[in-house]
Design a protein around this motif. Structure first.
Motif, short mmCIF file in Angstrom:
data_model
loop_
_atom_site.label_atom_id
_atom_site.label_comp_id
_atom_site.label_asym_id
_atom_site.label_seq_id
_atom_site.Cartn_x
_atom_site.Cartn_y
_atom_site.Cartn_z
N GLY A 81 52.79 41.71 57.48
CA GLY A 81 53.22 41.76 58.88
C GLY A 81 54.64 42.27 58.99
N GLU A 82 55.24 42.03 60.16
CA GLU A 82 56.58 42.59 60.42
C GLU A 82 57.69 41.70 59.86
OE1 GLU A 82 57.31 44.08 64.46
OE2 GLU A 82 59.05 42.77 64.54
N GLY A 83 57.76 40.48 60.37
CA GLY A 83 58.81 39.57 59.95
C GLY A 83 58.61 38.24 60.65
N PRO A 84 59.28 37.19 60.16
CA PRO A 84 59.10 35.86 60.73
C PRO A 84 59.60 35.76 62.17
CG PRO A 84 60.36 35.80 58.66
CD PRO A 84 60.23 37.22 59.04
N GLY A 85 58.92 34.93 62.95
CA GLY A 85 59.40 34.53 64.27
C GLY A 85 59.98 33.12 64.16
N GLU A 102 57.84 30.53 62.19
CA GLU A 102 57.83 30.88 60.76
C GLU A 102 59.17 30.53 60.12
OE1 GLU A 102 56.82 32.98 63.23
OE2 GLU A 102 54.66 32.83 62.87
N PRO A 136 54.53 32.31 56.83
CA PRO A 136 54.26 33.44 57.72
C PRO A 136 53.09 33.16 58.67
CG PRO A 136 53.33 33.88 55.56
CD PRO A 136 54.05 32.56 55.46
N PHE A 137 53.16 33.76 59.83
CA PHE A 137 52.05 33.73 60.79
C PHE A 137 51.53 32.31 61.06
CE2 PHE A 137 51.80 38.28 59.66
CZ PHE A 137 51.67 38.84 60.91
N ASN A 173 55.35 39.46 54.74
CA ASN A 173 55.96 40.31 55.76
C ASN A 173 56.85 41.37 55.14
OD1 ASN A 173 55.24 39.29 58.49
ND2 ASN A 173 56.17 37.39 57.75
N HIS A 213 48.43 44.41 65.68
CA HIS A 213 49.12 43.13 65.47
C HIS A 213 48.53 42.07 66.41
CE1 HIS A 213 52.38 40.23 65.11
NE2 HIS A 213 52.74 40.89 64.02
N1 URA Z 1 54.52 38.19 63.20
C1 URA Z 1 54.68 38.79 62.00
O1 URA Z 1 54.61 40.01 61.90
N2 URA Z 1 54.86 38.01 60.94
C2 URA Z 1 54.92 36.68 61.01
O2 URA Z 1 55.09 36.04 59.98
C3 URA Z 1 54.75 36.09 62.27
C4 URA Z 1 54.56 36.85 63.35
#
Ligand code: URA
Length: 208
Positions: A60-64, A67, A73-74, A101, A176
């Motif tokens: 994925g992209e990165g933590p929110g 997370e 993650p996610f 991510n 996504h």
């Molecule tokens: N969206 C992402 O791309 N990665 C995450 O870990 C959480 C949300």
């Protein structure tokens, strides 16, 4: 691989980055990483979750926020929806997928990570891929597509297509889950319907 010369990733020097022998080693170094400013605002490094010995990696992209708080993650609303999509084909992080991510620390206010941040973090994803050697890599969302393929836009055009990945992996861009949550229709050709077809195709290749 479309436009691969702009990808942040270069797996040609196969063993150059493989100074890590175990996932734990990568995790330890990543946990005390201060290579970019995201380290100043993070609560936890979000390294990865799931079955590392499995055949599928999802990037994925990165933590929110959720997370960042949990270190996984996610796990927020989008993550729960992603779990549901995967589980429809009997794929889950408890059984048969590894999830990580592009960047391992939360960008403030959930902004898109900068090129500098993605480049600083790439050594960890490089090493995760080199060590895991997944059969299938799911590129979840346009930031993962941009970082891995160097393609800036148009995930809707390339989602669902198989693209040659590192170490013989087959990569597929997937919409996504945050985008899917904003597009609730399940009608034929809707984003959610298309994603279900993509996951079915991934499952077919997984068991082949
Ligand atoms: N969206 C992402 O791309 N990665 C995450 O870990 C959480 C949300």
């Amino acid at each position: 691989m479309p436009n691969s010369q702009q990808s942040l990733f270069n797996f040609k020097n196969k063993d150059k980055n493989l100074r890590f022998k175990t996932l734990e080693e990568i995790n330890n170094v990543c946990n005390s990483c201060y290579k970019c400013d995201l380290s100043k605002t993070r609560t936890n490094v979000v390294f990865g979750d799931g079955v590392f010995s499995s055949k599928i990696m999802l990037i994925g992209e990165g933590p929110g926020q959720n997370e960042d708080e949990t270190g996984k993650p996610f796990v927020g609303k989008a993550g729960k929806f992603l779990d549901k999509i995967l589980e429809s084909q009997n794929i889950s992080r408890e059984k048969n997928i590894y999830i990580c991510n592009i960047v391992k620390c939360r960008p403030p206010k959930n902004r898109i990570p900068t090129n500098e941040e993605m480049t600083a973090c790439k050594v960890y994803l490089d090493a995760q891929i080199q060590l895991m050697r997944p059969k299938i890599i799911i590129l979840c969302g346009s930031t993962a597509v941009k970082a891995m393929l160097g393609i800036k836009s148009g995930i809707t055009k390339i989602r669902g297509q198989w693209i040659e990945g590192p170490f013989g992996a087959k990569m597929m861009p997937l919409l996504h889950p945050s985008y899917l949550l904003r597009n609730q229709s399940k009608a034929v050709d809707s984003p959610q319907w298309l994603t279900l077809q993509d996951i079915k195709e991934i499952k077919k290749v997984l068991v082949s």
